[in-house]
Design an enzyme around this catalytic site. Structure first.
Site, PDB file in Angstrom:
ATOM      1  N   LYS A  21       0.835  -1.300  -0.051  1.00 32.00           N
ATOM      2  CA  LYS A  21      -0.058   0.023   0.029  1.00 32.00           C
ATOM      3  C   LYS A  21       0.858   1.243   0.086  1.00 32.00           C
ATOM      4  O   LYS A  21       0.593   2.433  -0.391  1.00 32.00           O
ATOM      5  CB  LYS A  21      -0.916   0.001   1.222  1.00 32.00           C
ATOM      6  CG  LYS A  21      -2.112  -0.957   1.126  1.00 32.00           C
ATOM      7  CD  LYS A  21      -3.402  -0.635   1.914  1.00 32.00           C
ATOM      8  CE  LYS A  21      -4.428  -1.510   1.995  1.00 32.00           C
ATOM      9  NZ  LYS A  21      -5.276  -1.662   2.768  1.00 32.00           N
ATOM     10  N   LYS A  75      -6.376 -11.930  -8.704  1.00 38.59           N
ATOM     11  CA  LYS A  75      -7.720 -12.000  -8.091  1.00 38.59           C
ATOM     12  C   LYS A  75      -8.588 -11.192  -8.595  1.00 38.59           C
ATOM     13  O   LYS A  75      -8.386  -9.779  -8.695  1.00 38.59           O
ATOM     14  CB  LYS A  75      -7.393 -11.968  -6.538  1.00 38.59           C
ATOM     15  CG  LYS A  75      -8.177 -12.567  -5.479  1.00 38.59           C
ATOM     16  CD  LYS A  75      -8.049 -12.304  -3.938  1.00 38.59           C
ATOM     17  CE  LYS A  75      -8.805 -11.245  -3.417  1.00 38.59           C
ATOM     18  NZ  LYS A  75      -8.590 -11.558  -1.996  1.00 38.59           N
ATOM     19  N   LYS A  97     -12.069  -5.383  -6.373  1.00 38.50           N
ATOM     20  CA  LYS A  97     -13.010  -4.196  -6.506  1.00 38.50           C
ATOM     21  C   LYS A  97     -12.240  -3.060  -6.791  1.00 38.50           C
ATOM     22  O   LYS A  97     -12.691  -1.962  -7.140  1.00 38.50           O
ATOM     23  CB  LYS A  97     -13.930  -4.107  -5.238  1.00 38.50           C
ATOM     24  CG  LYS A  97     -13.033  -3.906  -3.948  1.00 38.50           C
ATOM     25  CD  LYS A  97     -14.169  -4.012  -2.354  1.00 38.50           C
ATOM     26  CE  LYS A  97     -13.035  -4.230  -1.431  1.00 38.50           C
ATOM     27  NZ  LYS A  97     -14.074  -4.126  -0.131  1.00 38.50           N
TER      28      LYS A  97
END
Ligand code: TRP
Length: 334
Positions: free
Chosen positions: A115, A197, A200
């Site tokens: 992140k 994966k 969203k």
């Protein structure tokens, strides 16, 4: 234990639109766990602000997510569905646990490194101590089990380390949580790149099926799904796109991958994609309908939000007052 049941805690962030992957991989299992456990399912809005959010969007999506929990089949009268930010104990315990967590431990967290790389202009202290807030979430309710995906396993390990460290100093204050390893949810991959994966936060809208996609959109996305040039429906790693479609179909229809392979023996990808699309539509349609009903009933959802925040506050305060005594905060004068 609460009401003679073991306690389960999990949470999801209301950032981005929930995908079929979130549903089949997590939410669907959350529903089945409700019978066996006393469940706390939080909308972890405090975690969300570790990256910059548009306030109106965050508020709207948090409510959406709470309604999706209910629409998916979690009974909000029996289980605690609530906003993390409505229960001050999360922040209070997180601060305390910060003082029992080492910089070195947090430095090793792979999600922080990812992140930080992704949000290089906003590497804030909250992003760094994110796993400590997560530990507070779990320990606050004395959770026995935590269903988490593989990406959160390192955070759960850290939670256990912090809890053990604390217990070694002060006696048995915290229940040491276990990862929930039962029937694991299906891992759904991107429709456009089956090595990733389904996420969203994917920029390509065709890569993910969103829970609120209408039937036409779902069918279109399935038809466009990336496959291969083998031309046979087989369940194997060499055909990751087809394998993913079989996984989706299997999760939505209850058929095993073997059964699906047999069903499509001698048939092409076009037919498989149609069947996948239809099975997804049939799973999401009732969820969408319940969601639409709930969205109309503002008073009901408001009451759920209020009651569950009170319930969560009640249980969190039990742990918190014990912790405060143990560490030597002076008693409040009443
Ligand atoms: N960090 C988790 C995620 O992004 C969400 C989360 C917050 C969570 N607190 C939790 C999950 C406690 C399980 C238990 O997926």
């Amino acid at each position: 234990m609460i009401n003679d049941k073991k306690v389960l805690f999990s949470g999801m962030q209301a950032t981005g639109n929930l995908t079929l992957g979130n549903y089949l991989g997590a939410l669907k299992n959350w529903v089945t766990l409700c019978d066996e456990y006393e469940c706390f399912y939080s909308v972890v809005d405090m975690h969300s602000i570790t990256v910059r959010q548009d306030p109106a969007t965050l508020r709207k999506r948090s409510r959406e997510l709470l309604m999706i929990y209910i629409a998916a089949g979690i009974d909000p009268e029996k289980n605690c569905l609530y906003y993390q930010s409505h229960v001050p104990g999360h922040a209070e315990l997180a601060w305390i646990l910060n003082c029992f967590t080492y910089m070195g431990e947090l430095n090793r967290m792979t999600q922080f490194k990812d992140k930080a790389a992704k949000h290089a202009d906003n590497i804030n202290a909250g992003l760094f101590t994110y796993p400590v807030l997560m530990a507070a979430d779990i320990l606050l309710y004395q959770a026995d089990v935590v269903p988490v995906g593989i990406d959160q396993m390192q955070h759960l390990e850290l939670t256990r380390d912090i809890a053990e460290r604390f217990n070694n100093i002060y006696g048995d204050v915290f229940t040491i949580p276990e990862a929930y390893v039962g029937k694991v949810g299906a891992k759904i991959m991107s429709l456009q790149d089956p090595s990733k994966k389904m996420s969203k936060s994917d920029e390509n809208p065709n890569a993910s099926i969103y829970l609120m996609d209408d039937p036409d959109t779902i069918m279109r996305k399935c038809k466009r799904a990336v496959t291969d040039s083998e031309g046979v429906v087989l369940y194997r790693d060499e055909q990751p796109g087809v394998k993913n479609l079989i996984d989706i179909y299997s999760a939505c229809s209850g058929k095993t991958p073997d059964e699906v392979v047999r069903e499509f023996d001698g048939r092409g990808y076009g037919e498989l994609k149609m069947a996948v699309g239809e099975s997804v539509v049939s799973v999401l349609k009732p969820l969408q309908e319940r969601h639409a009903e709930l969205a109309k009933d503002k008073a009901y959802i408001d009451r759920i939000i209020k009651d569950n925040a009170e319930k969560a506050t009640y249980y969190s305060n039990k742990t918190l007052s014990k912790v405060k005594r143990k560490i030597g905060y002076p008693d409040k004068i009443r």
